[in-house]
Design a protein around this motif. Sequence first.
Motif, PDB file in Angstrom:
ATOM      1  N   ASN A  64     -43.890 -19.232  37.520  1.00 28.79           N
ATOM      2  CA  ASN A  64     -45.289 -19.150  37.954  1.00 28.79           C
ATOM      3  C   ASN A  64     -46.012 -17.974  37.306  1.00 28.79           C
ATOM      4  N   ASN A  65     -45.552 -17.643  36.091  1.00 30.70           N
ATOM      5  CA  ASN A  65     -46.207 -16.658  35.223  1.00 30.70           C
ATOM      6  C   ASN A  65     -46.266 -15.246  35.793  1.00 30.70           C
ATOM      7  N   ILE A  66     -45.300 -14.888  36.607  1.00 25.88           N
ATOM      8  CA  ILE A  66     -45.209 -13.516  37.105  1.00 25.88           C
ATOM      9  C   ILE A  66     -44.159 -12.810  36.253  1.00 25.88           C
ATOM     10  N   THR A  67     -44.603 -11.824  35.508  1.00 26.64           N
ATOM     11  CA  THR A  67     -43.716 -11.190  34.535  1.00 26.64           C
ATOM     12  C   THR A  67     -43.409  -9.727  34.833  1.00 26.64           C
ATOM     13  N   ASP A  68     -44.124  -9.119  35.772  1.00 28.08           N
ATOM     14  CA  ASP A  68     -43.879  -7.699  36.076  1.00 28.08           C
ATOM     15  C   ASP A  68     -42.792  -7.573  37.153  1.00 28.08           C
TER      16      ASP A  68
ATOM     17  N   SER B 224     -39.199  -6.722  42.953  1.00 28.77           N
ATOM     18  CA  SER B 224     -40.599  -6.403  43.232  1.00 28.77           C
ATOM     19  C   SER B 224     -41.517  -6.884  42.123  1.00 28.77           C
ATOM     20  N   SER B 225     -42.753  -7.155  42.524  1.00 29.76           N
ATOM     21  CA  SER B 225     -43.847  -7.397  41.591  1.00 29.76           C
ATOM     22  C   SER B 225     -45.004  -6.524  42.057  1.00 29.76           C
TER      23      SER B 225
ATOM     24  N   ASP C  98     -42.443  -7.606  47.606  1.00 33.27           N
ATOM     25  CA  ASP C  98     -41.048  -7.169  47.554  1.00 33.27           C
ATOM     26  C   ASP C  98     -40.181  -8.231  48.220  1.00 33.27           C
ATOM     27  N   PHE C  99     -39.070  -8.546  47.571  1.00 34.45           N
ATOM     28  CA  PHE C  99     -38.094  -9.514  48.083  1.00 34.45           C
ATOM     29  C   PHE C  99     -36.805  -8.753  48.345  1.00 34.45           C
ATOM     30  N   TYR C 100     -36.310  -8.806  49.571  1.00 30.72           N
ATOM     31  CA  TYR C 100     -35.117  -8.064  49.957  1.00 30.72           C
ATOM     32  C   TYR C 100     -33.944  -9.019  50.153  1.00 30.72           C
TER      33      TYR C 100
END
Length: 138
Positions: free
Chosen positions: A98-102, A116-117, A123-125
């Motif tokens: 979904n084009n999230i690159t950071d 994280s983004s 944040d995903f834990y």
Amino acid sequence: MELRIEFTKGVGDLQFGQSISQVTELIGEPTETEQIGEDMKMPTTVLHYTETGLSLFFENTSKEALVCIDIHSQEATLFGQKTADKTPQEITQLLKDNNITDIEYDKEAPNEERISSEQNSADFYFYDNKLESITIGR
């Protein structure tokens, strides 16, 4: 309530910037209310909703506004996919698709990991390689 995560916007009908009264009108009274951050000059009210697995954070400024949502639910979705029990690799792929690159990675402890983004305030834990919770902000 549908727990559809939308980065920088909110979750389902919960939108960043809403007041405590707007939120309680939408989803009812919380299971627990907590006051945190007074010692750091960042007073925050947290509404915990145990049944839905949500903790909602409100800045206590001139206008109490929803600024952060912590999601501990098997029902949450992101980009149309359920997030329950996803691995770090599956979340990374979902973000990239979904084009999230950071995307940043952090090992919190031997069994704990965070993805994280910063651009999306997310944040995903993970614990033992399974998604435990997601925190998003505005």
